[in-house]
Write an enzyme that holds these catalytic residues in place. Sequence first.
Site, PDB file in Angstrom:
ATOM      1  N   GLU A 170       2.862 -31.429 -19.612  1.00 41.07           N
ATOM      2  CA  GLU A 170       2.115 -31.956 -19.572  1.00 41.07           C
ATOM      3  C   GLU A 170       1.652 -32.971 -17.886  1.00 41.07           C
ATOM      4  OE1 GLU A 170      -0.540 -31.109 -23.463  1.00 41.07           O
ATOM      5  OE2 GLU A 170       0.451 -33.068 -23.609  1.00 41.07           O
TER       6      GLU A 170
HETATM    7  C1  NGO Z   1       1.590 -30.846 -26.775  1.00 35.25           C
HETATM    8  C2  NGO Z   1       1.656 -32.440 -26.049  1.00 35.25           C
HETATM    9  C3  NGO Z   1       1.752 -33.737 -27.297  1.00 35.25           C
HETATM   10  C4  NGO Z   1       0.837 -33.669 -28.147  1.00 35.25           C
HETATM   11  C5  NGO Z   1       1.057 -32.193 -28.803  1.00 35.25           C
HETATM   12  C6  NGO Z   1      -0.570 -32.429 -30.337  1.00 35.25           C
HETATM   13  C7  NGO Z   1       3.503 -30.785 -26.512  1.00 35.25           C
HETATM   14  C8  NGO Z   1       4.751 -30.332 -25.643  1.00 35.25           C
HETATM   15  N1  NGO Z   1       2.879 -32.360 -25.172  1.00 35.25           N
HETATM   16  O1  NGO Z   1       2.359 -30.574 -27.400  1.00 35.25           O
HETATM   17  O2  NGO Z   1       1.647 -34.536 -25.842  1.00 35.25           O
HETATM   18  O3  NGO Z   1       0.953 -34.698 -28.863  1.00 35.25           O
HETATM   19  O4  NGO Z   1       0.555 -31.187 -27.829  1.00 35.25           O
HETATM   20  O5  NGO Z   1       0.436 -31.369 -30.969  1.00 35.25           O
END
Ligand code: NGO
Length: 497
Positions: free
Chosen positions: A315
Amino acid sequence: MPNRRLAALMTASALAASCAPSAPELAGPAGPALVPVPASLRVTEGAFTLAADARIGVRSAEGAPVAEQLARLLRRSTGYALPVVREPAEITLEVSGGQELGREGYTLDVTPAGVRLAAATAEGVFRGVQTLRQLLPAAIESSTPQPGPWTIGGVRIEDRPRFPYRGVMLDVARHFFTVEQVKRYIDLAVAYKVNVLHLHLTDDQGWRIEIRSWPELAGDDSYSQDDYREIVRYAAERFVTVVPEIDTPGHTNAALAAYAELNCDGVAREPYEGTEVGFSSLCVDKEITYRFLDDVVREVAALTPGPYLNLGGDEAHSTSPEDYEKFVARAQEIVDVHGKQLMGWAEITSGAVAQHWQPREPDRARAAVARGAKLVMSPADRAYLDMKYTDSTEYGLDWAGLVEVSDSYDWDPATVVEGIHEQDILGVEAPLWTETLATPDALEFMAYPRLPGIAEIGWSPATVRSWEDYRARLAAHGPRWSARSVTFYRSPEIPWS
Ligand code: NGO
């Protein structure tokens, strides 16, 4: 069904499980309620009862610590002395032979004369000990002496894992968990043959590991280097490898708040306590970013005996694609220099291992494999332990959907992403993100009973597992968790005994 005499000797919980419907195509007969289900299990004649004067025998020095661990565990609930001796005994652990079962495989024979557990390595014996625990009545998990009797039906088990990586991830950044709390999380997970603890140590909300060359990173709620060493040591004693994650280049607000010079504009960010993602980025064009990364990777690598260093990579919505690739290429060089293998989430554009997490982004997993990486499978709609079970689950998120116990169990890593096959996969992992989880009870409630299912997916051959059989076996684990005061979700899908 085992014969009557045997059935009479089985514990009530195991018996309930063995009477539940089981898929006829299963390799093993309905027998003890083992999770993960072993590769091969045959119920045999007779039964063994652990007596007050029993001993635990182990000939090799290598196996002795595992024998001591087993003795400590059994002493608590039986109240027996259970001395560890260097000769064959009522329970014998052997580190030898069984080479064909690999590093973690083992054979376990229970006859009226005794229990014999053999493996090529102490690690294999440790995995087999977890099976032995589950063959005993649930009261064996109690921390105070219980009446017994401690009887196990005759059985012959040959077992080995499907995948070498069977992980759990704990996010200690959004909410911090102490060393003792992490140890309990490890203890509960190893009972299901989990062998990796991935620690998500840094995020926008917090930096949880002391970095001596950048002392402002870690706040009050964080691990000192000695704390982290203690987690690593404790895990290693249980044959669990710690994979530290320093999330970059996004998810870095905590670092950007601690050091103004890491920001492109030189202005420190405000500390953050919300749950938004994707707003922070290290400054890809500043050289100090790589001095920082090199220092962090050097210090964390030095504390970490395991092969992997995870630099996140998820992200990075505030980093342009060009900058992202540039950053990951430099990060790869740094991780190489410090002798580790780079691991990251599926977005990462370099490294030995990528972790598939977004069900709707299968291309990322395929791209990682195309550039030669292996995958750890953590599809969020199956393996994320922070997803709510139902609409009314008190904790958790639901961006990937509601994940009941059957959803988390009833899938296969080798078919979940089109074009990804068994040989592309290193293993599975159950991540537990903690935006909404502030207490150990909340962690346990989300992890149990889903974590054992992910562990079984990683360990057991696909051919010997089915949801119908699993739910009956899992039911027998409720009393085991109760004996250890584990908070768990009593899913209506499971016929709890
Ligand atoms: C995503 C995000 C995390 C969140 C999570 C919550 C990933 C790999 N990045 O997973 O920052 O905490 O969802 O479900």
